[in-house]
Design an enzyme around this catalytic site. Structure first.
Site, mmCIF file in Angstrom:
data_model
loop_
_atom_site.group_PDB
_atom_site.id
_atom_site.type_symbol
_atom_site.label_atom_id
_atom_site.label_comp_id
_atom_site.label_asym_id
_atom_site.label_seq_id
_atom_site.Cartn_x
_atom_site.Cartn_y
_atom_site.Cartn_z
ATOM 1 N N THR A 1 46.274 52.396 43.956
ATOM 2 C CA THR A 1 47.697 52.229 43.431
ATOM 3 C C THR A 1 47.821 52.814 42.087
ATOM 4 O O THR A 1 48.650 53.149 41.763
ATOM 5 C CB THR A 1 47.775 50.581 43.352
ATOM 6 O OG1 THR A 1 47.816 50.057 44.540
ATOM 7 C CG2 THR A 1 49.193 50.361 42.679
ATOM 8 N N SER B 1 42.220 52.426 48.863
ATOM 9 C CA SER B 1 40.849 51.710 48.993
ATOM 10 C C SER B 1 40.605 50.714 50.123
ATOM 11 O O SER B 1 39.504 50.392 50.441
ATOM 12 C CB SER B 1 40.427 51.046 47.636
ATOM 13 O OG SER B 1 40.606 49.771 47.577
ATOM 14 N N THR C 1 42.488 48.659 43.911
ATOM 15 C CA THR C 1 42.036 47.389 43.455
ATOM 16 C C THR C 1 41.496 46.552 44.772
ATOM 17 O O THR C 1 40.517 45.596 44.571
ATOM 18 C CB THR C 1 43.015 46.443 43.244
ATOM 19 O OG1 THR C 1 44.013 46.296 44.043
ATOM 20 C CG2 THR C 1 43.788 46.946 41.667
ATOM 21 N N ASP C 2 41.601 47.152 45.937
ATOM 22 C CA ASP C 2 41.281 46.152 47.256
ATOM 23 C C ASP C 2 39.905 46.046 47.514
ATOM 24 O O ASP C 2 39.599 45.057 47.998
ATOM 25 C CB ASP C 2 42.383 46.392 48.199
ATOM 26 C CG ASP C 2 43.806 46.092 48.309
ATOM 27 O OD1 ASP C 2 43.893 45.359 47.559
ATOM 28 O OD2 ASP C 2 44.501 46.641 49.171
HETATM 29 C C1 SIN Z 1 44.101 50.358 47.042
HETATM 30 O O1 SIN Z 1 43.350 49.365 46.736
HETATM 31 O O2 SIN Z 1 43.804 51.381 47.007
HETATM 32 C C2 SIN Z 1 45.585 49.721 47.054
HETATM 33 C C3 SIN Z 1 46.095 48.551 46.106
HETATM 34 C C4 SIN Z 1 45.680 48.675 45.090
HETATM 35 O O3 SIN Z 1 44.970 49.708 44.338
HETATM 36 O O4 SIN Z 1 46.238 47.876 44.219
#
Ligand code: SIN
Length: 324
Positions: free
Chosen positions: A16, A65, A98-99
Site C-alpha cells: 500500500t 503482499s 502490511t498484510d
Molecule cells: C499489501 O499488503 O501489499 C496491501 C495492504 C497494505 O500494504 O496495507
C-alpha cells in the site's frame, strides 16, 4: 547532525505504501504496488535529512503482499544477504505491504546472519491519499536504521518499532495496524529520535542460515499449510491435504494447545504417515505452556503465531535446524 559514511539501501517490494487510488479521498479502494521506489522516495523532501548519508534505492518486486511468494522471498533474502555482507552498506530498509509483513520479518530474521539493521516499513494508506502515512513511516524507518545499537530485522509503522518475533498485524484499517502482543513494541520514533522501551533484540545469528544455502541454490520450497481447531472441526481437511501431498502442517489450536478430537486424530494419522506437524495456539496473546511431565503427541511451537510457525517449519524442511 552526524553524517554516516556507509549507505542505506532501500529495497522496494510494493504494498500500500506504493499503492495508487483513483481519488485522494479513497484510502481503501486502491491498487497496491504501483509506484516505483525511486518515485516514492523522491516524494518525501525531508528524507535525505533523515538518511544522514548516502542512499540507494532498488526495486526488487512490485506486489500486493497478500501475493507474497517463495520466489520473491528467495530473491529478497539473497539480496539482503549480499547487502549485509557489503562493508559499504550500513543498513537496509525494505518497503513492504502490511498484510504479510510479519511473515517476511520472521523469515528474514531466521535466515539472515547480520547485526546490521534491516528495517521493514509500510503504510496503511496509498501514496495518493490526502494524508498518506508512508512518508512519515519512511522517515521513521531511517531514524531506526541510524539509531545507535539498532540491529537485526525490525518493523517500523506509525511511530512504533517492533521486533520480528512479536510483530503482528492486529488491525485491518487503522494507521497503527501493528502490535507486539504481551511484550509491547521495542520502542517508538519521536521527532526523529528513537526512544527504547526494551533493549534491541540481538539477532539469533540466523538459525536458518543453512536453509538459506538451499534457497539460494534454487531447491524447491516444501508445501506447508495451516489448519485451525474450532467448534465442530473435523479431520477431513487434513486428510485431503495429506492425499494432496502436503509435507507439513501447522495447526492453530484452541487455548493452551488443545485440539478438537477429530482434528487431533487426523493430525496424528498425518504425523504417523511421515508429515511434520506443529501445534501453536490461535490465542492472539501469550504462548502455549507445555506440561513438563507429559509428552505431547504432536510437537508444540512456543511463542510463534501459526503463520510464523509455518515459516519456521518451511525452513526446517529446507534443511535448517530449529532452535530448541
Ligand atoms: C499489501 O499488503 O501489499 C496491501 C495492504 C497494505 O500494504 O496495507
Amino acid at each position: 547532525m552526524q553524517v554516516h559514511e556507509g549507505k542505506i539501501v532501500v529495497v522496494g517490494t510494493g504494498g500500500t505504501i506504493a499503492g495508487k487510488a483513483g481519488s485522494v479521498e479513497d484510502n481503501i479502494g486502491y491498487v497496491a504496488g504501483e509506484v516505483g521506489i525511486q518515485e516514492l522516495l523522491g516524494a518525501v523532501p525531508s528524507l535525505q535529512q533523515a538518511v544522514r548519508g548516502p542512499l540507494q534505492a532498488e526495486q526488487l518486486a512490485q506486489i500486493d503482499s497478500k501475493d507474497m511468494s517463495f520466489p520473491v522471498w528467495s530473491a529478497l533474502a539473497a539480496r539482503c544477504r549480499q547487502l549485509a555482507a557489503d562493508p559499504g552498506v550500513r543498513a537496509i530498509v525494505i518497503t513492504h505491504g502490511t498484510d504479510t509483513l510479519e511473515e517476511t520479518a520472521w523469515f528474514l530474521h531466521s535466515v539472515l546472519d547480520t547485526h546490521k539493521p534491516v528495517v521493514l516499513t509500510c503504510a496503511m494508506r496509498p501514496s495518493t491519499a490526502l494524508a498518506p502515512d508512508g512518508p512519515q513511516n519512511l522517515i521513521d524507518a531511517m531514524a531506526v536504521a541510524n539509531a545507535p545499537g539498532a540491529c537485526g530485522v525490525l518493523v517500523v509503522c506509525a511511530g512504533a518499532v517492533h521486533g520480528a518475533r512479536q510483530v503482528q498485524k492486529v488491525h485491518p484499517y487503522r494507521l497503527n495496524a501493528f502490535g507486539s502482543g504481551d511484550s509491547g513494541p521495542l520502542g517508538w520514533v519521536e521527532e526523529g529520535r528513537v526512544r527504547l522501551a526494551q533493549n534491541w533484540h540481538q539477532p539469533q545469528a540466523g538459525w536458518a542460515v543453512d536453509a538459506m544455502k538451499n534457497i539460494v541454490q534454487g531447491d524447491p520450497w516444501p508445501r506447508v499449510e495451516v489448519v485451525m481447531s474450532y467448534a465442530g472441526a473435523s479431520g477431513s481437511t487434513v486428510d485431503a491435504l495429506v492425499r494432496d501431498g502436503v509435507q507439513g502442517l501447522v495447526v492453530a489450536a484452541t487455548g493452551n494447545g488443545t485440539l478438537h478430537h477429530a482434528l487431533q486424530a487426523a493430525l496424528e494419522r498425518a504425523q504417523q504417515a511421515g508429515l511434520s506437524v506443529r501445534v501453536t495456539t490461535r490465542c492472539p496473546l501469550g504462548q502455549v505452556l507445555s506440561l513438563p511431565w507429559a509428552d505431547a503427541a504432536l510437537p508444540l511451537v512456543l511463542g510463534l503465531t501459526a503463520v510464523k510457525a509455518r515459516v519456521s517449519l518451511l525452513l526446517e524442511l529446507l534443511g535448517a535446524k530449529a532452535p530448541a
